[in-house]
Scaffold this motif. Structure first.
Motif, mmCIF file in Angstrom:
data_model
loop_
_atom_site.group_PDB
_atom_site.id
_atom_site.type_symbol
_atom_site.label_atom_id
_atom_site.label_comp_id
_atom_site.label_asym_id
_atom_site.label_seq_id
_atom_site.Cartn_x
_atom_site.Cartn_y
_atom_site.Cartn_z
ATOM 1 N N ILE A 14 0.692 -1.024 -0.459
ATOM 2 C CA ILE A 14 -0.596 -0.051 0.086
ATOM 3 C C ILE A 14 0.865 1.170 0.263
ATOM 4 C CG2 ILE A 14 -1.575 1.661 1.660
ATOM 5 C CD1 ILE A 14 -3.469 -0.647 0.190
ATOM 6 N N VAL A 15 0.226 2.089 -0.424
ATOM 7 C CA VAL A 15 1.135 3.620 -1.452
ATOM 8 C C VAL A 15 0.577 4.413 -0.631
ATOM 9 C CG1 VAL A 15 2.598 4.986 -2.171
ATOM 10 C CG2 VAL A 15 2.625 2.357 -2.678
ATOM 11 N N GLU A 16 0.652 5.206 0.421
ATOM 12 C CA GLU A 16 0.227 6.882 0.638
ATOM 13 C C GLU A 16 0.549 7.716 0.184
ATOM 14 O OE1 GLU A 16 -1.632 7.077 3.809
ATOM 15 O OE2 GLU A 16 -1.207 4.485 4.511
ATOM 16 N N SER A 17 -0.718 8.335 -0.730
ATOM 17 C CA SER A 17 -0.149 9.482 -2.154
ATOM 18 C C SER A 17 -1.303 10.517 -1.540
ATOM 19 C CB SER A 17 -0.277 8.478 -3.220
ATOM 20 O OG SER A 17 -1.795 8.884 -3.417
ATOM 21 N N GLY A 18 -0.366 10.848 -1.145
ATOM 22 C CA GLY A 18 -1.185 12.476 -0.652
ATOM 23 C C GLY A 18 -2.258 12.341 0.725
ATOM 24 N N GLU A 19 -3.433 12.730 1.220
ATOM 25 C CA GLU A 19 -3.790 12.916 2.452
ATOM 26 C C GLU A 19 -5.027 11.598 2.572
ATOM 27 O OE1 GLU A 19 -5.697 16.615 3.749
ATOM 28 O OE2 GLU A 19 -3.206 18.033 3.846
ATOM 29 N N ASP A 20 -4.620 10.860 3.474
ATOM 30 C CA ASP A 20 -6.209 10.190 3.017
ATOM 31 C C ASP A 20 -6.291 9.225 1.858
ATOM 32 O OD1 ASP A 20 -6.730 10.436 5.452
ATOM 33 O OD2 ASP A 20 -8.182 11.997 4.785
ATOM 34 N N LYS A 21 -5.059 8.729 0.822
ATOM 35 C CA LYS A 21 -5.102 8.312 -0.594
ATOM 36 C C LYS A 21 -4.196 7.526 0.403
ATOM 37 C CE LYS A 21 -6.805 11.352 -3.994
ATOM 38 N NZ LYS A 21 -6.451 12.360 -5.384
ATOM 39 N N ARG A 22 -4.818 5.831 -0.256
ATOM 40 C CA ARG A 22 -3.679 4.850 -0.162
ATOM 41 C C ARG A 22 -4.202 4.302 -1.329
ATOM 42 N NH1 ARG A 22 -5.419 1.592 3.732
ATOM 43 N NH2 ARG A 22 -3.535 0.938 4.639
ATOM 44 N N LYS A 23 -2.874 3.491 -2.636
ATOM 45 C CA LYS A 23 -2.482 3.054 -3.588
ATOM 46 C C LYS A 23 -2.626 1.863 -3.349
ATOM 47 C CE LYS A 23 -1.232 4.932 -7.172
ATOM 48 N NZ LYS A 23 -0.175 5.856 -8.069
ATOM 49 N N LYS A 24 -3.052 0.460 -4.105
ATOM 50 C CA LYS A 24 -2.619 -0.630 -4.115
ATOM 51 C C LYS A 24 -0.916 -0.397 -5.096
ATOM 52 C CE LYS A 24 -4.367 -4.295 -4.558
ATOM 53 N NZ LYS A 24 -5.825 -4.636 -5.087
ATOM 54 N N GLN A 25 0.119 -1.279 -4.753
ATOM 55 C CA GLN A 25 0.984 -1.083 -5.995
ATOM 56 C C GLN A 25 1.270 -2.807 -5.505
ATOM 57 O OE1 GLN A 25 4.026 1.548 -5.893
ATOM 58 N NE2 GLN A 25 3.187 2.826 -7.323
ATOM 59 N N PRO A 26 2.265 -3.072 -6.801
ATOM 60 C CA PRO A 26 2.731 -4.579 -7.343
ATOM 61 C C PRO A 26 4.172 -4.557 -6.912
ATOM 62 C CG PRO A 26 1.951 -3.708 -9.365
ATOM 63 C CD PRO A 26 1.203 -3.291 -8.185
#
Lengths: 333, 185
Positions: free
Chosen positions: A168-180
């Protein structure tokens, strides 16, 4: 190691018959899928009709703008559930076909390559071992795999499977993105020499891109241990080596071992991440596509495709020979 | 603070950093040399066991076994120069190689688990020794670069640091092993 010619013979004499049988099964599977779609579509249409008619009985109209149209809403909710059920049912049918295909074809290919190897379509390298290799250091968010091959090749115990790992990568406020983190084959073999430290042989992106400056930053990075500068310039250009001990690193990476790893990279596996931890050799071989998967809507009775399955397994198993792991002339048996 | 003072401090700081990096590199060389020593000692320890294990079988190679025993006692006696030491170790390497080849003539010995274990240990030490020499050469390379390259060479000159020689294979090691000669010696 088996050759392509040997495999061609094996295909003509053995696999061909199985593939014919499986082709028949595949056609039945496709029929079953369409049959399911028709049945469920029928149910959905019936549900909607019933909803409309009940609506008419209650409200005097198929659709009344002043009312909530509850029967129709109920019909739609049931229809959506039916669609989900349809997907589940067909998913199961597809899974079953794939499982059977792998159990017959992939298992036979694995046994053809080496009698002592076992194959399991649903098992995979457990996450603990993936973490233990320490090649990828991101915290795992999701981890799964399939197609575990395991056994003993001559004197060396090996296992490998397809693995997909996510973070999981945190990108900005409250934004979480799944990354391989990693998609591909994860390979583990018993190493033929005893050692105590931890060693990493990784692709050399920094030095390739930034030359001397890259090397400077490599020296400054201590998270994986000391930078180990080896005397083979071709090897140094392709890989960066970190580890706990300068001498032990060279004991493990003898001149011939460096040549062998280099050959592996220049040949079958252009992307290699290697670690040596706790008496084991770990290799991560990234691949973009899903491996060993038969198609459901197209025929699998195809030599080229089967050869692809064979080559990938054969090349992975042959790492043992390519790296000379069966030479057990040291104290480790 | 005046500009001159800042410059002087900066230059002093630079000299300290350069000096420390040189010292670190020199220590790495000494450390790597100690690594070679450790594996040489490990090899000396294995020799008596090896001789004991093979002498029952190897009747014809008595001379070779005596020679290796004698080389070992000279090597561990302590009062020898570095160059003599290197020479002795090269001779031990050759004698061990000869024993390894001679073993081929003794099937009973090759089946002896005790001997096989010893042989594995020796192979391991030889490989570790070669790794230690490579590590030493890598450390020397890094140290010599510092001693000879600007600006560390200035500090090295002031401190009297000199380039160190690499560990090279001896002339005898470079030539192909002549097994017959080894047994006659």
């Amino acid at each position: 190691m088996k050759t392509i010619e040997e495999f061609k013979n094996f295909f003509d004499n053995v696999l061909h018959i199985d593939l014919n049988m499986l082709e028949h099964k595949r056609q039945q599977t496709v029929k079953l899928i369409f049959k399911n779609i028709l049945i469920y579509l029928g149910i959905i249409i019936a549900l909607v009709f019933v909803g409309l008619f009940v609506n008419k009985i209650i409200y005097g109209d198929f659709f009344n703008e002043q009312e909530y149209n509850i029967p129709l809403i109920v019909a739609i909710v049931f229809s959506i559930s039916t669609i989900i059920l349809l997907f589940q049912k067909n998913g199961k049918v597809i899974q079953e076909f794939i499982y059977n295909f792998k159990k017959v074809i992939i298992e036979k290919i694995v046994k053809f390559i080496n009698e002592n190897l076992n194959y399991s379509p649903t098992e995979y390298i457990p996450p603990e071992q993936f973490i233990k290799s320490d090649i990828f250091r991101d915290r795992l968010y999701k981890y799964y795999g399939d197609d575990l091959v395991s056994g003993v090749v001559d004197k060396t115990e090996i296992k490998f499977s397809e693995i997909h790992a996510w973070k999981i990568v945190e990108s900005g406020e409250d934004k979480r993105k799944k990354q391989p983190i990693f998609d591909g084959i994860f390979f583990i073999a018993d190493f033929h020499k005893n050692f105590n430290g931890k060693y990493f042989i990784l692709p050399d992106f920094a030095q390739k891109r930034f030359g001397g400056l890259g090397k400077f930053f490599q020296k400054m990075s201590f998270s994986r241990g000391k930078l180990i500068e080896l005397e083979n310039p071709d090897f140094e250009r392709e890989f960066v080596v970190y580890g706990s001990d300068q001498i032990e690193a060279r004991y493990l990476l003898s001149s011939s071992m460096m040549e062998r790893i280099l050959k592996l990279k220049q040949g079958k596996f252009p992307y290699l991440f290697i670690s040596l931890v706790d008496s084991c050799l770990y290799i991560a071989l990234p691949f973009k596509k899903k491996l060993f998967e038969p198609s459901v809507f197209r025929s699998n009775n195809d030599y080229k495709k089967t050869e692809e399955f064979f080559s990938l397994i054969n090349d992975t198993v042959s790492i043992v020979e390519e790296l000379n792991l069966n030479t057990r002339i040291w104290t480790k048996e | 603070m005046s500009v001159e003072l800042i410059i002087i401090i900066a230059v002093l700081l630079l000299i300290v950093i350069l000096f420390n990096s040189l010292i670190a590199k020199r220590n790495a060389v000494n450390n790597a040399f100690a690594g070679i020593d450790a594996y040489l000692k490990k090899r000396y320890d294995l020799i008596p066991n090896l001789v004991a294990a093979v002498q029952k079988y190897m009747e014809h190679e008595r001379g070779l076994l005596n020679e290796i025993t004698e080389l070992r006692s000279r090597a561990i006696s302590g009062n020898i120069s570095d160059s003599e030491r290197v020479e002795l170790d090269n001779k031990i390497s050759r004698a061990l190689g000869a024993i390894n080849i001679a073993v081929e003539n003794y099937p009973d010995l090759k089946a002896n688990t005790n001997f096989l274990q010893l042989q594995a240990s020796l192979n391991e030490v030889e490989e570790q020794l070669s790794a230690a020499r490579r590590a030493y050469n890598a450390a020397v390379n890094s140290y010599n670069n510092a001693v000879q390259m600007f600006p560390t060479n200035l500090v090295a000159m002031i401190m009297g640091f000199k380039a160190r020689p690499f560990f090279e294979a001896s002339e005898a090691e470079r030539q192909n092993v002549n097994v017959k000669n080894l047994f006659n010696s």
